[in-house]
Scaffold this motif. Sequence first.
Motif, short mmCIF file in Angstrom:
data_model
loop_
_atom_site.label_atom_id
_atom_site.label_comp_id
_atom_site.label_asym_id
_atom_site.label_seq_id
_atom_site.Cartn_x
_atom_site.Cartn_y
_atom_site.Cartn_z
N GLU A 71 0.86 -1.19 0.00
CA GLU A 71 0.00 0.00 0.00
C GLU A 71 0.89 1.23 0.00
O GLU A 71 1.79 1.35 0.84
N SER B 236 -19.82 -2.26 -1.66
CA SER B 236 -20.89 -3.12 -1.16
C SER B 236 -20.89 -4.48 -1.83
O SER B 236 -21.26 -5.48 -1.23
N THR C 144 -22.90 3.51 2.20
CA THR C 144 -24.17 2.80 2.02
C THR C 144 -23.88 1.33 1.76
O THR C 144 -23.06 1.01 0.88
N SER D 241 -12.02 3.65 -0.03
CA SER D 241 -12.69 2.84 1.00
C SER D 241 -12.76 3.55 2.35
O SER D 241 -13.55 3.14 3.21
C1 LIG Z 1 -17.85 9.77 -3.30
C2 LIG Z 1 -17.94 8.27 -3.25
C3 LIG Z 1 -19.03 7.67 -2.64
C4 LIG Z 1 -19.13 6.27 -2.61
N1 LIG Z 1 -20.16 5.71 -1.93
C5 LIG Z 1 -20.23 4.37 -1.84
C6 LIG Z 1 -21.25 3.77 -1.05
O1 LIG Z 1 -22.04 4.47 -0.42
N2 LIG Z 1 -21.30 2.41 -1.00
C7 LIG Z 1 -20.43 1.63 -1.69
O2 LIG Z 1 -20.55 0.43 -1.63
N3 LIG Z 1 -19.44 2.18 -2.45
C8 LIG Z 1 -19.32 3.52 -2.51
N4 LIG Z 1 -18.30 4.09 -3.23
C9 LIG Z 1 -17.38 3.22 -3.98
C10 LIG Z 1 -16.35 2.61 -3.06
O3 LIG Z 1 -15.79 3.58 -2.20
C11 LIG Z 1 -15.28 1.95 -3.91
O4 LIG Z 1 -15.87 1.10 -4.86
C12 LIG Z 1 -14.32 1.10 -3.09
O5 LIG Z 1 -13.91 1.75 -1.91
C13 LIG Z 1 -13.12 0.75 -3.95
O6 LIG Z 1 -12.25 -0.04 -3.18
P1 LIG Z 1 -10.84 -0.40 -3.77
O7 LIG Z 1 -10.22 -1.34 -2.81
O8 LIG Z 1 -10.98 -0.84 -5.19
O9 LIG Z 1 -10.05 1.00 -3.86
P2 LIG Z 1 -9.44 1.94 -2.73
O10 LIG Z 1 -10.18 1.89 -1.46
O11 LIG Z 1 -9.24 3.27 -3.37
O12 LIG Z 1 -8.04 1.27 -2.45
C14 LIG Z 1 -7.00 1.29 -3.39
C15 LIG Z 1 -5.70 1.42 -2.62
O13 LIG Z 1 -4.61 1.24 -3.51
C16 LIG Z 1 -3.57 2.13 -3.13
N5 LIG Z 1 -2.68 2.31 -4.28
C17 LIG Z 1 -2.94 3.00 -5.42
N6 LIG Z 1 -1.88 2.92 -6.25
C18 LIG Z 1 -0.95 2.14 -5.62
C19 LIG Z 1 0.36 1.69 -5.97
N7 LIG Z 1 0.89 2.00 -7.15
N8 LIG Z 1 1.05 0.92 -5.08
C20 LIG Z 1 0.49 0.58 -3.87
N9 LIG Z 1 -0.74 1.00 -3.50
C21 LIG Z 1 -1.46 1.75 -4.37
C22 LIG Z 1 -4.33 3.38 -2.72
O14 LIG Z 1 -3.53 4.22 -1.90
C23 LIG Z 1 -5.53 2.79 -2.00
O15 LIG Z 1 -5.31 2.66 -0.61
C24 LIG Z 1 -18.15 5.48 -3.24
C25 LIG Z 1 -17.05 6.08 -3.85
C26 LIG Z 1 -16.92 7.47 -3.83
C27 LIG Z 1 -15.72 8.09 -4.42
#
Ligand SMILES: Cc1cc2nc3c(=O)[nH]c(=O)nc-3n(C[C@H](O)[C@H](O)[C@H](O)COP(=O)(O)OP(=O)(O)OC[C@H]3O[C@@H](n4cnc5c(N)ncnc54)[C@H](O)[C@@H]3O)c2cc1C
Length: 503
Positions: free
Chosen positions: A41, A440, A59, A51
């Motif tokens: 990370e 979700s 939600t 996240s």
């Molecule tokens: C405004 C908003 C509202 C939302 N509301 C909802 C909701 O109500 N309910 C719901 O279910 N979903 C919601 N979502 C969607 C949800 O937040 C995302 O789908 C989910 O959190 C994505 O998770 P992830 O693990 O893919 O990405 P992330 O949580 O973004 O994690 C990716 C991680 O990778 C790391 N990273 C990036 N590049 C590198 C690299 N090169 N090397 C190492 N680490 C790296 C980042 O720092 C980050 O920690 C919302 C999103 C937004 C923006």
Amino acid sequence: MKSEHHIDDPDVILIGSGIMSATLGAVLKQIDPGLRIQLYEVAEKLAMEASDGWHNAGTGHAGLCELSYTPDYGPDGEVQVGKAIEICNQFEQSLQFWGYAVRNGMLKQPKECINPVPHLSFVYGQEQVDFLRSRHRQMSKHHFFKEMEYTEDRETIRQWAPLILDGRDPDEPVAMTRMPNGTDVNFGALAARLIEWMGQQDGVGYATLHRVTDLTRNASGGWDVEVKNVEAGESFTNSAKFVFVGAGGGSLPLLQKSGIKEAKGFGGFPIGGQWLITKKPELVEQHNAKVYGMSPGAAPTMAVPHLDTRVIDGEKSLLFGPYAAWTTKFLHEKGSLFDLPGSIRLDNIGSLIKVGLGNIPLVRYLIQQGTQSMQTRMGELQRFFPAAKQEDWELIDAGIRVQAIKKEDGDAGIVHFGTEVVTDSERTLSALLGASPGASVSTNIIVEIIKKCFADKLQDAECRERMKSMIPSYDEDLSDASMAMRHEQLNKEALQALQVIAP
Ligand SMILES: Cc1cc2nc3c(=O)[nH]c(=O)nc-3n(C[C@H](O)[C@H](O)[C@H](O)COP(=O)(O)OP(=O)(O)OC[C@H]3O[C@@H](n4cnc5c(N)ncnc54)[C@H](O)[C@@H]3O)c2cc1C
């Protein structure tokens, strides 16, 4: 932050510590405890990007009351609810996995991650009232939504969500639906706890402040992953048979670096966001719901505003938004304004231009949203909560969604605002692009990746049994009418384990 051990040459490398990597790692480690996994990370702490609790609306999307999942009338003149049923079915898998995680000591304090908050739809004006009545008629026919209540009675609405009627025109037609067992989820806390649990298992390591900078296929068919220890300023290479690019907004650039042919043509379209929040006790105590309305004009579906009870770090607050905003960054914490220009390639420039030209109302909407005054933002909030006062609310940043753009049906440039899992033909690398419906349905997304890339594990009877006890409906369709009782039983078990409903 890091685990006691760093795993050299593991079976799996997970990039990113959001809910997607956390879920994939935890599920894989459960089905095959012998699997060796290393997670990297770039940020200082776990799950600080999309996240993180404040960066999304929390939600538990089960299609209950978000009107954007059911925008259209069908040929029979009734609202079509198929998409809501599909999302609910997927969300059930998340509930099952999280419930299992509590029962098996992976999540010790469920209230830190998930809390009961009823979900409501609220509409005003006759046309919207007719829409909601039809939606309720259709939704409540399905066993997923049989508890859904509908009312046009102001007294009932006042009991469900008093702030919504405070100061509203008494002659305006209004209607509301309510699902009592809705949830507010802190996906950041959930991801962090799952990763910490993983770090306590043999053969699993995680490290923050480690940026993955490159991916190269190696001679043995796996991947050499170049990692920079940001603190020490040193780079090293670790190799794995399978890599999951769960880097959120950082996924597209890494996918492009992998050079896999399946990544060709993909682009990313970032949409920033902001919330209004209040912690004023008089307001917070009066509102216990997530309230969804209809889309205002050109708002993309993911930017339809809602007024939400949030429970973060044990503290309740109210959050309204999101207000969308134009940005060229792909990550909130560790992004750069050059992310969007840097992602442009010969194979996606056509799509990006077409998207820009074909979505001028959306681009205009994003610019208008990002530059609007606090007074205009308050105006939008007052459509939900007419008596809202500016001095009670503060503007904070939400996360960034990088919407996946891909060619569909050979027509370059059709925006696909969903979640896209890109996997190479050898099934040694998967990357997650896009953001909706998001966290979700993370368990369902991860189940699909495991079915595709770890099919051999699911052929093993023991692994399959472990998968089945963790996510019982991973190979079942709970939306089928014949599964009503099975759904009721699994849903109840999960919600009880998560302390969303009483035992
Ligand atoms: C405004 C908003 C509202 C939302 N509301 C909802 C909701 O109500 N309910 C719901 O279910 N979903 C919601 N979502 C969607 C949800 O937040 C995302 O789908 C989910 O959190 C994505 O998770 P992830 O693990 O893919 O990405 P992330 O949580 O973004 O994690 C990716 C991680 O990778 C790391 N990273 C990036 N590049 C590198 C690299 N090169 N090397 C190492 N680490 C790296 C980042 O720092 C980050 O920690 C919302 C999103 C937004 C923006």
